[in-house]
Design an enzyme around this catalytic site. Structure first.
Site, PDB file in Angstrom:
ATOM      1  N   LYS A  78       0.902  -1.089   0.214  1.00 43.06           N
ATOM      2  CA  LYS A  78      -0.102   0.180   0.046  1.00 43.06           C
ATOM      3  C   LYS A  78       0.909   1.284   0.060  1.00 43.06           C
ATOM      4  O   LYS A  78       1.702   1.429   0.642  1.00 43.06           O
ATOM      5  CB  LYS A  78      -0.859  -0.028   1.184  1.00 43.06           C
ATOM      6  CG  LYS A  78      -1.997   1.057   1.359  1.00 43.06           C
ATOM      7  CD  LYS A  78      -2.654   0.989   2.491  1.00 43.06           C
ATOM      8  CE  LYS A  78      -3.843   2.139   2.564  1.00 43.06           C
ATOM      9  NZ  LYS A  78      -4.814   2.111   3.807  1.00 43.06           N
ATOM     10  N   SER A 157      -9.905   2.326   2.611  1.00 43.24           N
ATOM     11  CA  SER A 157      -8.786   2.665   2.034  1.00 43.24           C
ATOM     12  C   SER A 157      -7.634   2.063   1.201  1.00 43.24           C
ATOM     13  O   SER A 157      -7.081   2.489   0.190  1.00 43.24           O
ATOM     14  CB  SER A 157      -8.033   3.856   2.821  1.00 43.24           C
ATOM     15  OG  SER A 157      -7.075   3.227   3.536  1.00 43.24           O
ATOM     16  N   SER A 181     -10.056   0.017   6.849  1.00 45.65           N
ATOM     17  CA  SER A 181      -9.310   0.240   5.909  1.00 45.65           C
ATOM     18  C   SER A 181      -8.802  -1.126   5.285  1.00 45.65           C
ATOM     19  O   SER A 181      -8.364  -1.217   3.905  1.00 45.65           O
ATOM     20  CB  SER A 181      -8.465   1.368   5.900  1.00 45.65           C
ATOM     21  OG  SER A 181      -9.239   2.714   5.633  1.00 45.65           O
TER      22      SER A 181
END
Lengths: 489, 504
Positions: A78, A157, A181
């Site tokens: 990420k 996210s 997330s």
């Protein structure tokens, strides 16, 4: 060799050990898949050269009988984790051109255990979002789609991470979870997403969103893979004062031991108004699976659950408003010049931050302001303690708690983006675990009426990761979730 | 409560009234000044409060900056235990309560030399609570000043504004260095009290080695809060004068500010609550910002740091390891070494002087040591504009000089001559006396021979001295002149008396 990308981390590890294929074969298969999957917009930065170099090293170590725990396993990161010499964006324009001179502790741990770096994955800007639509680098497409329907969000996210795992562009991915997330995007993409106990993974080198809630974790194809990845990610780090100094348990060891005799709590307050019948049905089914596996289910109450979301939307923006103050155009990233220093700040931040980040910085600034602090921030901290206490008393009765992960399946890109409140509701079931610092995991458990994946969510006591994985493994087994998105991209 | 009549307790009582000598006369009568000081003391430590970067003063711009100090994304603070100990040590030196639980907060504001966009400080729960110190004034009066709190915080970097290029440059070497903010109660009633107070704080931190006290390098500076009122009335509106960095400037700033406020009030105007700056060239304070521009710092607990919890046993350990502090040392110099109150006060006012004195006095007459240090040494240092640490005459050398007087190798008068040479050359007194032949002549034969010569050559004077025995001084002078001052004055006197037939 597209079948290589279907292997779980565990199976790929075995295959490498048996020399069925090389680490370079495996990496190439993923690099091909990434290229073919560019439409999904899962990656912000690809690092194919680094990946091949890493894989080459892995092949040497395997040949020398010196394979490390994740030797040759190609992962995505990420883009909230700082990676040395590799562009790190946090999904924001404001970090334009930022190449850290340091590597986050979690990714350092992964590379030290032999993992191969495929690149940096798309995310909501500064991890603020539940649909990956707030990214400066554009939305990510969910590989799942209803036939003839529009493109769906992969959750957020960690939407780049979940979509890349679901589309088999990476063997596994790191995510971060501040309010859901990791778990929410996992649920929306039919993948496993796990958030550890707060403090288990070091936050050092992860771009901060809300420091008291942020926690790194894996998104993977299977529960066992999540345990294997977490094994490498976790560990005490003296550079993070909130890191827990305990020996890391063997997370995969208990898998398959079953859950006979465990008590599983079913919290009444998670049966929210207007909950879709298919979610309710899945939850009941999950309960039966666990009972069938020898666990006892217990109706429990977590009375302050309804305050979790409002509490979260005070604490997280408050911390974010302060954490994001450093993006001022002075030292790195974007700078838009102005006549005065104030003008430079204003222009840089106005241009550098997107709408959602701006909204949360404003909310956070407001709730910390003189005259409002007591009514908002201080009150929220008190409620947070009550929520934490709810879990403490619940865990005196039960070993783990079962809930749905999300109130709905994946929704079309653009559907909720103009209604923040609607969007925030996505995290209603995941936020309480963040507020209490507890580990949680989302396991793909079934499909909704449209054929889109849904997840079940297990919460365990602090440092109860072994129990968490055991329960999740049973759910995975019982659900027998073998569905995969049809390749349309 | 202290009972001594010498110690009027201002401490903690804003209604305490100043002695009339401290009041300022205005057109409408007498005014009282109320002052509180926030002293910022840079902690002596190898590394910064939350990072491993060096705290060394000087150095090229941005040479001592860690990723944490530069506010890089994802970087986290880790508390420096040594700085915590230094704060505890200082708290104990201020006779203050050490809080076993304290919290670090973020003070949020934007400035280019504040890379994180917030300063890590302590707001609601400081590491040190209330305390008090005794402060001695010029006339010997001792006032007790209350300490409100001491908290730990990070220093900011330094902005340099270049006129020529119209650019601002930032040096982050100082960013993250540990500071102690020591907040007094509003107990001070005159510029003199404030000056004596910060001098005392400086002495204490220097004794403790928790801050070097160097005000030129900014290691110690103060924000000064000043208000005025008619005696007995409630507190007036205060103004805060930022960053004043010398004792003299602090006193000047208070004098100026108090008179400015009195003038305004006597003209019927109101005092606006302001933040002001002091201009050391003009001796005036000027407005920086008013209340309406005051920052809202949005303090909240720093989620990157856990609350600081300190064991009582650790505090005790530190307490046991404290060095002797100025007040105790002064008492000991008076009771054990027999120094006067004044001498003991001067010699303990700073640590290097006290150390110097103790070395010289070791095994010697303490009063003689004190006289030499406060007289000849301080005089010479003053003239040469040197600090005692830089004295060309080291303590053991001065001690050796006193030994030469003690064993009658030289007279006190010759010693002063030797001291001058030592001060100029840094030489060893024994060698100087040897090389320059300054040894006292105690050989009575040689003295007798000189005396005989002088008596023979001056029959008139001999006749005179028999009438007026006090005239013997003339003969002593002659002998000393003839021997180049080296004759032992006692031996000279004795032999003269015998030869001249004077009875002692």
């Amino acid at each position: 060799m597209s079948e290589l990308t279907s292997l779980s981390i565990g199976d790929a590890r075995d295959g490498l050990e048996r020399r069925d294929f090389s680490a370079q074969d495996l990496t190439c298969a993923y690099l091909d898949a990434i290229e073919a999957g560019s439409h999904l917009n899962t990656f912000i930065t690809n690092t194919p050269e680094k990946a091949l170099a890493d894989a080459q090293v892995s092949d040497k170590r395997i040949a020398a009988g010196e394979a490390r725990p994740l030797e040759g396993i190609p992962l995505g990161v990420k883009d909230l984790f700082c990676t040395k010499g590799i562009l790190t964006t946090a999904g924001s324009h404001i970090l334009e051109g930022f190449e850290p001179v340091y590597e986050s502790t979690v990714t350092s741990n992964l590379w030290a255990d032999g993992a191969v770096c495929l690149g940096k994955l798309n995310l909501d800007e500064f991890a603020m979002g539940s649909s990956n639509e707030t990214s400066y680098f554009g939305p990510v497409c969910n590989p799942w789609k209803v036939d003839g329907g529009s493109e769906l969000v992969p959750g957020g996210s960690s939407g780049g991470s979940s979509a890349a795992v679901a589309a088999k562009l990476v063997a596994g991915a790191t995510g971060t979870d501040t309010g859901g997330s990791i778990r929410q995007p996992a649920a929306l993409t039919g993948t496993v997403g796990m958030k550890p106990t707060y403090g288990l993974c070091s936050r050092w080198g992860i771009v901060a969103f809300a420091s008291s809630l942020d926690q790194a974790g894996p998104i993977t194809k299977t529960v066992k893979d999540a345990a294997l990845m977490l094994q490498s990610m976790a560990g005490f780090d003296p550079k993070d004062s909130t890191s827990i100094n305990v020996p890391v348990a063997d997370f995969a060891a208990g898998l398959g031991e079953g859950i006979k005799g465990l008590k599983i709590g079913i919290p009444a307050e998670y049966r929210v108004d207007g909950m879709p019948a298919e979610i309710e049905r899945l939850w009941t089914e999950g309960k039966r699976w666990l009972e069938a596996a020898g666990a006892t289910t217990v109706d429990i109450s977590l009375p302050h659950t309804k305050y979790a979301l409002p509490t979260y939307y005070i604490i997280a923006p408050a911390e974010a408003s302060s954490n994001l103050a450093r993006y001022d155009g002075v030292r790195y990233g974007l700078r838009v010049d102005g006549e005065t220093i104030e003008e430079m700040y204003e222009r840089t931040r106005a241009e550098g931050f997107g709408r959602e980040v701006e909204r949360r910085v404003l909310i956070g600034t407001y709730v910390l302001s003189a005259g409002y602090y007591d009514a908002y921030y201080l009150k929220a901290q008190k409620v947070r303690t009550l929520i934490s206490n709810d879990f403490k008393s619940a865990f005196e009765q039960v070993d783990a708690i079962l809930t749905p992960t999300t109130p709905s399946a994946a929704f079309p890109i653009g559907d909720k983006v103009s209604d923040p409140l609607e969007m925030y509701l996505n995290d209603i079931f995941t936020v309480p675990a963040n507020l209490a610092g507890l580990p949680g995991i989302s396991v793909p458990a079934g499909l909704d009426d449209q054929g889109l994946p849904l997840g079940l969510h297990v919460i365990a006591p602090a440092l109860g990761e072994e129990t968490l994985f055991r329960v999740a493994h049973v759910l995975e087994d019982c659900a027998g979730f073998t569905h995969a998105p049809k390749k349309w991209w | 409560m202290r009972a001594s009549p010498m110690r009027p307790k201002n401490g903690g009582d804003v209604n305490a009234q100043a002695k009339s000598s401290k009041l300022i006369s205005g057109a409408t009568g007498e005014w009282e000044v109320v002052i509180g000081l926030e002293v910022h003391a840079r902690i002596m430590s190898q590394s910064k409060l939350f990072s491993g970067a060096s705290t060394a003063y000087g150095g090229d711009p941005n040479a001592h900056v860690s990723l944490v100090d530069a506010g890089m994304p994802g970087m986290l603070p880790v508390i420096n235990e040594y700085c915590v100990e230094q704060a505890i040590r200082t708290g104990l030196g201020l006779n203050a309560k050490i809080n076993t639980y304290s919290v670090f907060d973020r003070k949020n504001y934007f400035y280019p030399d504040l890379p994180q966009g917030y300063q890590i400080s302590q707001y609601q729960y400081p590491i040190v609570g209330e305390g008090e110190i005794d402060v001695e004034l010029e006339d010997g009066e001792v006032v007790t000043i209350g300490i409100e709190r001491l908290h730990l915080e990070q220093d900011a970097g330094k902005s340099i504004h270049e006129e020529r290029s119209k650019k601002s440059l930032v040096d982050l070497n100082r960013s993250g260095v540990a500071l102690m903010e020591i907040v007094s109660k509003p107990d001070l009633r005159s510029a003199e009290e404030a000056g004596a107070y910060i001098s005392k704080i400086r002495t204490i931190v220097q004794y403790l080695e928790t801050c070097d006290g160097n005000m030129d390098e900014g290691s110690l500076k103060a924000d000064v809060n000043v208000s005025v009122r008619k005696p007995g009335e409630p507190l007036g509106t205060r103004c805060e004068i930022k960053n004043v960095n010398s004792v003299r400037f602090i006193m000047q700033a208070i004098e100026y500010e108090a008179n400015r406020q009195i003038d305004l009030l006597e003209r019927g105007e109101e005092i606006e609550q302001q933040t002001r700056r002091f201009n050391s060239e003009t001796g005036k304070t000027t407005k920086m910002r008013g209340k309406e521009d005051a920052h809202d710092y949005r303090y909240f607990p720093d989620p990157d740091l856990l609350p600081l919890e300190i064991e009582e046993s650790r505090i005790e350990e530190i307490r046991q390891s404290l060095p002797e502090l100025p007040d105790a040392k002064k008492r000991r110099f008076m009771t054990e070494l027999g120094l006067s109150d004044y001498d003991a006060g001067v010699l303990t006012a700073d640590k290097p002087s006290a150390e110097y004195f103790e070395t010289v006095a070791q095994g010697r007459d303490p009063k003689l040591a004190a006289n030499w240090i406060m007289g000849d040494l301080f005089g010479a240092l003053n003239k040469a504009d040197l600090e005692i640490e830089a004295s060309p005459v080291k303590a053991d050398q001065l001690g050796a000089l006193l030994d030469l007087i003690g064993d009658q190798t030289i007279s006190g008068k010759i010693a002063k001559q030797v001291f001058q040479i030592m001060f100029e050359t840094g030489g060893d007194p024994v060698k100087i006396v040897e090389d320059q032949g300054l040894k006292q002549v105690t050989d009575t034969g040689a003295i007798e021979a000189e005396i005989d010569k002088i008596i023979a050559a001056n029959p008139d004077q001999v006749a005179q001295v028999k009438e007026k025995p006090k005239a013997i001084g003339w003969f002593v002078g002659q002998v000393m002149q003839a021997t180049g001052g080296k004759a032992n004055p006692q031996a000279v006197n004795q032999i003269l008396k015998e030869k001249l037939g004077l009875d002692g």
